[in-house]
Design a protein around this motif. Structure first.
Motif, short mmCIF file in Angstrom:
data_model
loop_
_atom_site.label_atom_id
_atom_site.label_comp_id
_atom_site.label_asym_id
_atom_site.label_seq_id
_atom_site.Cartn_x
_atom_site.Cartn_y
_atom_site.Cartn_z
N ALA A 114 -7.67 -5.25 9.39
CA ALA A 114 -7.06 -6.50 9.87
C ALA A 114 -6.08 -7.04 8.84
CB ALA A 114 -8.15 -7.53 10.16
N LEU A 115 -6.40 -6.91 7.56
CA LEU A 115 -5.50 -7.40 6.51
C LEU A 115 -4.21 -6.58 6.48
CD1 LEU A 115 -8.09 -8.10 3.67
CD2 LEU A 115 -6.92 -9.77 5.13
N GLU A 116 -4.32 -5.28 6.69
CA GLU A 116 -3.11 -4.46 6.78
C GLU A 116 -2.26 -4.88 7.96
OE1 GLU A 116 -3.80 -0.27 6.73
OE2 GLU A 116 -4.24 -0.23 4.57
N GLU A 117 -2.91 -5.19 9.07
CA GLU A 117 -2.16 -5.62 10.25
C GLU A 117 -1.47 -6.95 10.00
OE1 GLU A 117 -0.61 -4.94 14.06
OE2 GLU A 117 -1.66 -3.63 12.64
N SER A 118 -2.07 -7.80 9.17
CA SER A 118 -1.40 -9.07 8.83
C SER A 118 -0.11 -8.81 8.07
CB SER A 118 -2.34 -9.97 8.01
OG SER A 118 -2.41 -9.57 6.65
N LEU A 119 -0.08 -7.74 7.27
CA LEU A 119 1.16 -7.36 6.60
C LEU A 119 2.20 -6.88 7.60
CD1 LEU A 119 -0.33 -5.45 3.52
CD2 LEU A 119 0.95 -7.59 3.44
N VAL A 120 1.76 -6.06 8.54
CA VAL A 120 2.67 -5.55 9.57
C VAL A 120 3.28 -6.69 10.37
CG1 VAL A 120 2.80 -4.17 11.69
CG2 VAL A 120 1.47 -3.34 9.73
N LEU A 121 2.49 -7.73 10.62
CA LEU A 121 2.93 -8.85 11.47
C LEU A 121 3.76 -9.90 10.73
CD1 LEU A 121 -0.37 -9.36 13.51
CD2 LEU A 121 1.81 -8.47 14.38
N THR A 122 4.03 -9.69 9.46
CA THR A 122 4.81 -10.65 8.68
C THR A 122 6.21 -10.84 9.26
OG1 THR A 122 3.64 -10.06 6.65
CG2 THR A 122 5.75 -11.19 6.42
N PRO A 123 6.67 -12.08 9.40
CA PRO A 123 8.05 -12.31 9.86
C PRO A 123 9.04 -12.00 8.74
CG PRO A 123 7.00 -14.39 9.32
CD PRO A 123 5.93 -13.35 9.21
N SER A 124 10.28 -11.70 9.12
CA SER A 124 11.33 -11.42 8.14
C SER A 124 12.68 -11.79 8.73
CB SER A 124 11.31 -9.94 7.74
OG SER A 124 11.51 -9.12 8.88
N SER A 125 13.67 -11.87 7.86
CA SER A 125 15.02 -12.22 8.28
C SER A 125 15.54 -11.23 9.31
CB SER A 125 15.95 -12.21 7.05
OG SER A 125 17.28 -12.47 7.41
N TYR A 126 15.96 -11.74 10.46
CA TYR A 126 16.41 -10.92 11.60
C TYR A 126 15.31 -10.00 12.13
CZ TYR A 126 21.27 -12.19 10.39
OH TYR A 126 22.44 -12.86 10.13
N GLY A 127 14.12 -10.09 11.56
CA GLY A 127 13.04 -9.18 11.93
C GLY A 127 13.17 -7.79 11.33
N LEU A 128 14.00 -7.64 10.29
CA LEU A 128 14.39 -6.32 9.81
C LEU A 128 13.34 -5.60 8.96
CD1 LEU A 128 18.13 -7.04 8.95
CD2 LEU A 128 17.21 -5.92 10.99
N GLN A 129 12.42 -6.34 8.37
CA GLN A 129 11.30 -5.74 7.62
C GLN A 129 11.78 -4.74 6.55
OE1 GLN A 129 8.41 -4.45 10.92
NE2 GLN A 129 10.25 -5.17 11.99
N PRO A 130 12.51 -5.22 5.53
CA PRO A 130 13.06 -4.30 4.53
C PRO A 130 12.05 -3.93 3.45
CG PRO A 130 13.73 -6.52 4.00
CD PRO A 130 12.92 -6.61 5.29
N TRP A 131 10.87 -3.48 3.85
CA TRP A 131 9.79 -3.29 2.89
C TRP A 131 8.92 -2.11 3.25
CZ3 TRP A 131 8.93 -8.77 4.85
CH2 TRP A 131 8.38 -8.77 6.16
N LYS A 132 8.07 -1.76 2.29
CA LYS A 132 6.95 -0.86 2.54
C LYS A 132 5.81 -1.37 1.66
CE LYS A 132 7.22 3.51 3.51
NZ LYS A 132 7.42 4.99 3.46
N PHE A 133 4.60 -1.37 2.21
CA PHE A 133 3.43 -1.85 1.48
C PHE A 133 2.62 -0.65 1.00
CE2 PHE A 133 4.41 -5.03 4.83
CZ PHE A 133 4.91 -6.02 3.99
N ILE A 134 2.58 -0.46 -0.29
CA ILE A 134 1.86 0.68 -0.87
C ILE A 134 0.46 0.23 -1.25
CG2 ILE A 134 1.97 2.52 -2.58
CD1 ILE A 134 4.51 2.25 -0.81
N VAL A 135 -0.55 0.78 -0.59
CA VAL A 135 -1.94 0.44 -0.89
C VAL A 135 -2.48 1.50 -1.85
CG1 VAL A 135 -4.23 -0.01 0.06
CG2 VAL A 135 -2.18 -0.63 1.38
N VAL A 136 -2.74 1.10 -3.07
CA VAL A 136 -3.17 2.04 -4.11
C VAL A 136 -4.69 1.96 -4.25
CG1 VAL A 136 -2.85 2.82 -6.48
CG2 VAL A 136 -0.98 1.63 -5.30
N ARG A 137 -5.36 3.02 -3.86
CA ARG A 137 -6.81 3.08 -3.98
C ARG A 137 -7.26 4.04 -5.08
NH1 ARG A 137 -8.80 3.46 2.36
NH2 ARG A 137 -8.14 1.37 3.01
N ASP A 138 -6.42 4.99 -5.43
CA ASP A 138 -6.76 5.99 -6.43
C ASP A 138 -7.04 5.32 -7.77
OD1 ASP A 138 -5.67 7.92 -8.74
OD2 ASP A 138 -6.46 9.14 -7.09
N GLN A 139 -8.27 5.44 -8.24
CA GLN A 139 -8.68 4.72 -9.44
C GLN A 139 -7.97 5.20 -10.69
OE1 GLN A 139 -10.58 2.02 -9.13
NE2 GLN A 139 -10.22 1.58 -11.30
#
Length: 210
Positions: free
Chosen positions: A32-57
């Protein structure tokens, strides 16, 4: 949620300094938290990002040295590196338009006016790396608030060496750079900052009605 529950969650939230490395966020909650990132609003809706989830210790331990020795990046449950495009291209715009057609139907031709408007903004040099970073902070705010509402601790972090993160995460090859970090997890009982009252200006000092 009631308004009092929302305010209670926001008062409970703080920039966690010490995470409990033995506690992990459940998979359904993290989804659900990842989906909250996906649902983030942005300028023009363009989403100029990528969210890197680092789990490797092991990788996270390497990142500590490039995070001003802050242990949050290693001791949290999930480390989110909010990366942004170093330059926004017309190819990026066309990919977004293709996604619009996929989701809403219609055709790319019917969106020619929208494309012309955004392309004009891009041509004027407004869609810089700095612009993209400002979009990332919208995602940061949405993520932190969502975490607070479900009882997950976070710590927004600008104290890191972006070039080293880009190198270790292979971001440059993707046309990306690390903009801001947000470790998420559960506070350690020894974190003294959890019990400190928030220091905020009075509402009248920061909110003005006209």
């Amino acid at each position: 949620m009631t308004t009092s529950e929302i305010l209670a969650a926001l008062n409970w939230r703080y920039a966690t300094k010490v995470f409990d490395p033995t506690k992990k966020i459940p998979a359904d909650t993290w989804s659900a938290l990842e989906e909250s990132l996906v649902l983030t609003p942005s300028s023009y809706g363009l989403q100029p990002w990528k969210f890197i989830v680092v789990r490797d210790q092991e990788l996270r331990e390497q990142l500590v040295a490039h995070s001003w020795r802050q242990r949050q990046v290693a001791d949290c449950s999930h480390l989110v590196v909010m990366a942004v495009k170093t330059a926004y291209s017309l190819d990026d715009l066309d990919s977004f338009i293709a996604r619009m057609v996929e989701v809403r139907g219609g055709s790319a031709e019917s969106l020619a006016g929208f494309r012309k408007m955004v392309a004009g903004t891009q041509a004027q040099g407004y869609m810089t790396k700095e612009w993209a970073k400002m979009q990332a902070y919208i995602a940061l705010g949405q993520f932190m608030t969502t975490c607070a509402l479900v009882g997950i601790d976070t710590c927004p972090m600008e104290g890191f060496v972006a070039a080293k993160y880009d190198e270790l995460l292979g971001l440059e090859a993707q046309g990306l750079t690390a903009a801001v970090l947000c470790p998420a997890g559960y506070r350690h009982p020894d974190d003294r900052y959890a019990a400190l009252p928030k220091i905020r200006f009075q509402s009248d000092d920061v909110i003005e009605h006209r």
